[in-house]
Design an enzyme around this catalytic site. Structure first.
Site, PDB file in Angstrom:
ATOM      1  N   TYR A   1      -1.883  -0.104  10.592  1.00 32.38           N
ATOM      2  CA  TYR A   1      -1.965  -0.580   9.213  1.00 32.38           C
ATOM      3  C   TYR A   1      -0.691  -0.223   8.449  1.00 32.38           C
ATOM      4  O   TYR A   1      -0.098  -1.070   7.769  1.00 32.38           O
ATOM      5  CB  TYR A   1      -3.189   0.015   8.532  1.00 32.38           C
ATOM      6  CG  TYR A   1      -3.310  -0.354   7.071  1.00 32.38           C
ATOM      7  CD1 TYR A   1      -3.585  -1.666   6.694  1.00 32.38           C
ATOM      8  CD2 TYR A   1      -3.159   0.607   6.076  1.00 32.38           C
ATOM      9  CE1 TYR A   1      -3.698  -2.012   5.350  1.00 32.38           C
ATOM     10  CE2 TYR A   1      -3.275   0.272   4.737  1.00 32.38           C
ATOM     11  CZ  TYR A   1      -3.540  -1.038   4.377  1.00 32.38           C
ATOM     12  OH  TYR A   1      -3.644  -1.381   3.045  1.00 32.38           O
TER      13      TYR A   1
ATOM     14  N   SER B   1       0.860  -1.187   0.000  1.00 36.18           N
ATOM     15  CA  SER B   1       0.000   0.000   0.000  1.00 36.18           C
ATOM     16  C   SER B   1       0.895   1.234   0.000  1.00 36.18           C
ATOM     17  O   SER B   1       2.051   1.179   0.443  1.00 36.18           O
ATOM     18  CB  SER B   1      -0.883   0.011   1.253  1.00 36.18           C
ATOM     19  OG  SER B   1      -1.540   1.258   1.418  1.00 36.18           O
TER      20      SER B   1
END
Length: 249
Positions: free
Chosen positions: A155, A142
């Site tokens: 995250y 990501s």
């Protein structure tokens, strides 16, 4: 002729989103697929579609937090097709939340899926690829692995870890003269079920504020995966970062 034809590709998290889109695109180019995810019914539906179009597909329910289940996906690929050319570690979770809310169970889930799931995939396939002296490991990370956003500390931590693991693996493989490539795909905001793993509305609002325009779609990420695989064996696409054009970070 596509260089994807007849390659054996294992995809985790293949029941929706980026995994499903990659499966459909690679099948259209003649890849032989092993699709792994927790939801058998979704895998069966996707496999039926692909097989109706002439695709060669095997499915297996897998929870990537269980190493033995990941190993079973590897075993199925070898039994069904005799080799593994590409392994895509795609399964992931994104339950964003501010740390002061102490969603500790969510932190643990992200570590188990986003980090351990990738490590278990590497552990399963690396001996196979070393024995073949060929292969390609693709990890889906990501942009959060490059820049921390509000409500995304944990995250981001998991995706920074995936980024470090992928580059460390790349260097080890090059140093050992193994003909195995690695690629890290780092998408920005994508319209997938991943967004629905965040139940904290405050965190969702912070995310949407960072991306005021339209999110990417899964097909775009699938095409990036295809690009990396299709390069000549002498070319290693180490990393691809893809953002919506209006995403700042």
């Amino acid at each position: 002729m596509s260089t994807i034809a007849d390659k054996v590709v294992v995809i985790t998290g293949a029941s929706s989103g980026i995994g499903e889109a990659a499966a459909r695109l690679l099948a259209s180019r003649g890849a032989k697929l092993v699709l792994a995810a927790r939801r058998r019914e979704r895998l069966e539906s996707i496999a039926q579609d692909l097989q109706a179009g002439g695709g060669q597909v095997a499915i297996i329910p897998v929870d990537v937090t269980k190493r033995n289940q990941v190993e079973q996906a590897k075993d199925l690929a070898l039994h069904q097709f005799g080799r593994i050319d590409v392994w895509i570690n795609n399964a992931g979770l994104m339950p964003l939340a501010y740390m002061e809310k102490l969603h500790v169970e969510e932190w643990e889930q992200m570590v188990d899926v986003n980090i351990k799931g990738v490590l278990y995939g590497i552990a399963a396939v690396l001996p196979v690829m070393i024995a073949q002296d060929s292969g390609h490991i693709i990890n889906i990370a990501s942009v959060a692995g490059h820049k921390v956003g509000l409500a995304g500390a944990v995250y981001s931590g998991t995706k920074f870890a995936v980024r470090a693991i992928t580059d460390g693996l790349r260097m080890e493989l090059v140093s050992a003269h193994h003909h195995i490539r690695t690629t890290l795909i780092s998408p920005g905001l994508v319209e997938t079920e991943l967004l629905h793993t965040t139940t904290d509305q405050e965190a969702l609002n912070a995310l949407k504020a960072r991306v005021p325009g339209k999110p990417l779609n899964s097909q775009t990420i699938a095409e990036a995966i295809l690009y990396a695989i299709e390069q000549p064996e002498s070319v290693s696409v180490s990393e691809i970062i893809i953002r919506p054009s209006e995403q700042l970070n």
